[in-house]
Structures are given as C-alpha cells and as structure tokens.
Design a protein around this motif. Structure first.
Motif, short mmCIF file in Angstrom:
data_model
loop_
_atom_site.label_atom_id
_atom_site.label_comp_id
_atom_site.label_asym_id
_atom_site.label_seq_id
_atom_site.Cartn_x
_atom_site.Cartn_y
_atom_site.Cartn_z
N ALA A 34 62.80 37.27 35.02
CA ALA A 34 63.53 37.43 36.26
C ALA A 34 63.88 35.93 36.65
CB ALA A 34 62.81 38.10 37.61
N THR A 35 64.83 35.70 37.43
CA THR A 35 65.21 34.20 37.73
C THR A 35 65.08 34.54 39.63
OG1 THR A 35 67.65 34.96 37.61
CG2 THR A 35 66.34 33.60 35.90
N GLY A 36 65.45 33.22 40.23
CA GLY A 36 65.41 33.30 41.58
C GLY A 36 64.04 32.70 41.63
N SER A 37 63.68 32.73 43.04
CA SER A 37 62.67 31.90 43.46
C SER A 37 61.03 32.64 43.28
CB SER A 37 62.42 31.76 45.26
OG SER A 37 63.81 31.01 45.72
N SER A 38 61.26 33.99 43.44
CA SER A 38 59.94 34.65 43.16
C SER A 38 59.03 34.35 42.23
CB SER A 38 60.16 36.14 43.49
OG SER A 38 60.91 36.47 44.61
N LEU A 65 67.12 39.39 33.15
CA LEU A 65 67.63 40.55 33.85
C LEU A 65 69.20 40.43 33.78
CD1 LEU A 65 65.06 40.84 36.64
CD2 LEU A 65 65.53 42.44 34.69
N ASP A 66 69.59 39.29 34.29
CA ASP A 66 70.89 39.18 34.89
C ASP A 66 71.53 38.04 34.58
OD1 ASP A 66 69.28 38.31 36.50
OD2 ASP A 66 69.50 40.00 37.93
N TYR A 79 72.00 31.75 35.66
CA TYR A 79 70.62 31.88 35.23
C TYR A 79 70.21 31.41 33.83
CZ TYR A 79 70.22 34.64 39.50
OH TYR A 79 70.22 34.67 40.82
N GLY A 131 61.81 40.28 40.82
CA GLY A 131 61.83 39.98 42.29
C GLY A 131 62.30 41.20 42.95
N ILE A 132 62.23 41.07 44.16
CA ILE A 132 63.18 42.01 45.01
C ILE A 132 63.96 41.60 45.79
CG2 ILE A 132 61.13 42.44 46.51
CD1 ILE A 132 61.80 45.28 46.90
N GLY A 133 65.35 41.85 46.17
CA GLY A 133 66.24 41.42 47.11
C GLY A 133 65.85 42.07 48.48
N HIS A 137 67.54 45.43 46.19
CA HIS A 137 67.85 45.49 44.58
C HIS A 137 66.60 44.90 43.64
CE1 HIS A 137 69.54 41.11 45.39
NE2 HIS A 137 68.55 40.76 44.64
N ILE A 138 66.52 45.33 42.64
CA ILE A 138 65.98 44.69 41.24
C ILE A 138 66.94 44.46 40.37
CG2 ILE A 138 63.40 45.22 41.84
CD1 ILE A 138 63.75 47.73 39.88
N GLY A 139 66.82 43.50 39.65
CA GLY A 139 67.87 42.81 38.82
C GLY A 139 69.03 42.66 39.78
N ARG A 166 71.63 29.63 49.05
CA ARG A 166 70.73 28.15 49.02
C ARG A 166 70.92 27.56 47.56
NH1 ARG A 166 67.48 32.57 48.01
NH2 ARG A 166 65.70 32.25 46.81
N LYS A 201 60.68 39.85 52.85
CA LYS A 201 60.67 40.72 51.90
C LYS A 201 59.92 42.15 52.25
CE LYS A 201 63.14 38.49 48.87
NZ LYS A 201 62.44 37.89 47.71
C1 F6R Z 1 67.24 37.76 39.46
C2 F6R Z 1 67.07 38.94 40.03
C3 F6R Z 1 66.93 39.24 41.42
C4 F6R Z 1 66.08 38.51 42.10
C5 F6R Z 1 66.05 38.69 43.65
C6 F6R Z 1 65.00 38.09 44.74
O1 F6R Z 1 67.11 37.45 38.10
O2 F6R Z 1 67.05 39.89 39.13
O3 F6R Z 1 66.59 40.55 41.47
O4 F6R Z 1 64.75 38.49 41.66
O5 F6R Z 1 67.33 38.53 44.10
O6 F6R Z 1 65.43 36.89 44.44
P1 F6R Z 1 64.44 35.64 44.98
O7 F6R Z 1 63.26 35.71 44.15
O8 F6R Z 1 65.21 34.45 44.97
O9 F6R Z 1 63.96 35.89 46.70
#
Ligand code: F6R
Length: 259
Positions: A34-38, A65-66, A79, A131-133, A137-139, A166, A201
């Motif tokens: 996964a990417t993003g901060s988590s 993932l995406d 990504y 991670g989870i939005g 969401h996932i992915g 951000r 979250k």
């Molecule tokens: C990123 C992804 C997303 C993030 C989610 C959480 O590849 O698939 O599902 O994991 O948006 O993002 P963060 O970790 O930045 O809060």
C-alpha cells in the motif's frame, strides 16, 4: 480475523514489520504494498532491519494496490514514485520486480486486465499491506464497490480527494480517477494486514471490523477473508465495541498460532 491494539505507532510499525519479515525470511515472497501514510513507519522499520540485521528482499517481488490516472510516473505524487522513495530505494528489492498499474496506459481497461493477470501469474500475493480511508476504502475501492471487483478505474470520493490533498500543492490537483485492485483481487492475497492509526480512522475501522459486510464500507470485505491481521494504535481502536476482548485474545495468544 486478529485485531491487535498497540500502545504506540512505533509498536504498530514493529508488529507489521514482524509479519512481513516472517514471510520474507520463509520464501521468495510476493509482497502487496500500500502507499499513503499508514505503512510508511513499517517500511522504515523494514529498511532498518535490512540495513542492520541483513533482512534481504533480493528474492521478493511486489505489487502496488493502485495508481492515480493522469499523473506521470515520474511525478512525486505518483504511487510509482512514492513506493520507491519510501521503501524500494531503501532496501535491496530489485526495481524491476516492483509492479504497479500504469495510470498513463493508452488503453486503461486493457491495462487493468493485464495487471490482474500479472498478479495471478506471479503465484499471488503472500502478504498484502492495506491502509484504510476515512470513508472505509481499501485500495481505492470507494463505497459501493462490488465485493468481487477486479482491477479497474474508480472515481475518488470528494472525502478521499480532501484527505489526500496533503500530498499535492492544492486539492484541485488531486486526480478524480484511479486504477485500483478490486476487492476480489485484494481478497486473493494469502494474508491481509490492515494498518490504521489516529482517531480519524476510528469510525472506519469499527465499520470494517464490527459492522455488516457491505459494499457501503468496502474494508468490511476483510471479514470474508480467512487470514487477516488488523494492526491498530489505541486511537484508531477507540470506537471498537470488543476492544477489551481483542486485547485479551492477543495477550493469551497460543505460541503455536500463526502470526
Ligand atoms: C494507498 C491506498 C489507500 C490508502 C488509504 C489510507 O495505496 O490504497 O487505500 O491506504 O487511503 O491512506 P493513508 O494511509 O494516507 O491515511
């Protein structure tokens, strides 16, 4: 599903790194990234173990993932670039063994099918980091995503675009569209590891772990999977009804039980 509640984000990162290390030391692993901060802290911890303890990723392959549509791979916000600066360039995972959906492909539908096939032909993902939005969401499977969906184009919700602003100069620059592994694709990984930290979250985590299995909260699809670890800090766990039971179960985990 195992829910692990840790006292700090450092402990969250270590727990996730332990799971990944265990797989990487046992076989030429296929990692789902996964990417993003988590996951960034866990990637940093894995990079430290690579430098200091000789943990080698030389035999690994990885699938993202995406990817955003409409952003060149060379841009920092892609990504493709993010995973290189936060993980791949810090370890000995060969760059050519890191795959991601191509958001610039001229035929985006064909690219989506190609990516799903590539994952299958690799033998499948051994451990998938998620991670989870804040919208569940996932992915980038936003609410309403089919529980059996494959890699395809999705439209980001305004909430997700705001959350991800951000990483961009302004919210206007956040793309509207993405190519993402589907919930069906993600569910084929052998082990799902969902990471969440921070109070923002908490509601999404509670819906995913304790709510109904529903396309309204795409992350609830993890309930359908036979091997899931949900690794949380206290704030991300704060809306869970059964938090005390998860703590108790983890504290009394038998030594023979798989990680
Ligand atoms: C990123 C992804 C997303 C993030 C989610 C959480 O590849 O698939 O599902 O994991 O948006 O993002 P963060 O970790 O930045 O809060």
């Amino acid at each position: 599903m195992e829910v692990v509640i840790r006292s700090s984000t450092v402990e969250v990162d270590r727990t996730v790194a332990d799971i990944v290390e265990n797989v990487v030391r046992s076989k030429p692993a296929v990692l789902g990234l996964a990417t993003g901060s988590s996951p960034v802290g866990a990637y940093a911890e894995l990079a430290r173990r690579h430098r200091e303890d000789g943990l080698s990723f030389a035999q690994c392959r990885a699938f993202l993932l995406d990817e955003y549509i409409g952003i060149p791979r060379t841009a920092d916000q892609s990504y493709f670039s993010f995973i290189r600066s936060e993980f791949v360039d810090l370890v000995n995972l060969p760059d050519v063994a890191v795959f991601s959906p191509d958001g610039e492909a001229p035929d985006i539908e064909a690219e989506a099918h190609r990516y799903d096939r590539a994952i299958m032909e690799s033998g499948g993902v051994d451990v998938q980091i998620l991670g989870i939005g804040t919208d569940g969401h996932i992915g980038f499977n936003e609410p309403g995503s089919s529980l059996q969906s494959r890699t395809r184009v999705k439209t980001l919700t305004e909430q997700t675009r705001r959350d991800n602003a951000r990483f961009f100069a302004s919210e206007d620059e956040v793309p509207h569209h993405v190519l993402t592994q589907g919930l069906g694709t993600i569910g084929e990984a052998r082990h799902l590891v969902l990471i969440a930290t921070g109070e923002s979250k908490a509601e999404a985590v509670a819906a995913a772990v304790e709510g109904p299995l529903s396309a309204f909260c795409p992350a609830s699809a993890i309930q359908w999977h036979p091997h899931v670890s949900v690794i949380l800090d206290e704030t991300a766990a704060s809306a869970l009804t059964l938090a005390d039971y998860y703590r108790y179960a983890y504290a009394n985990k038998p030594s023979w039980q798989r990680p």
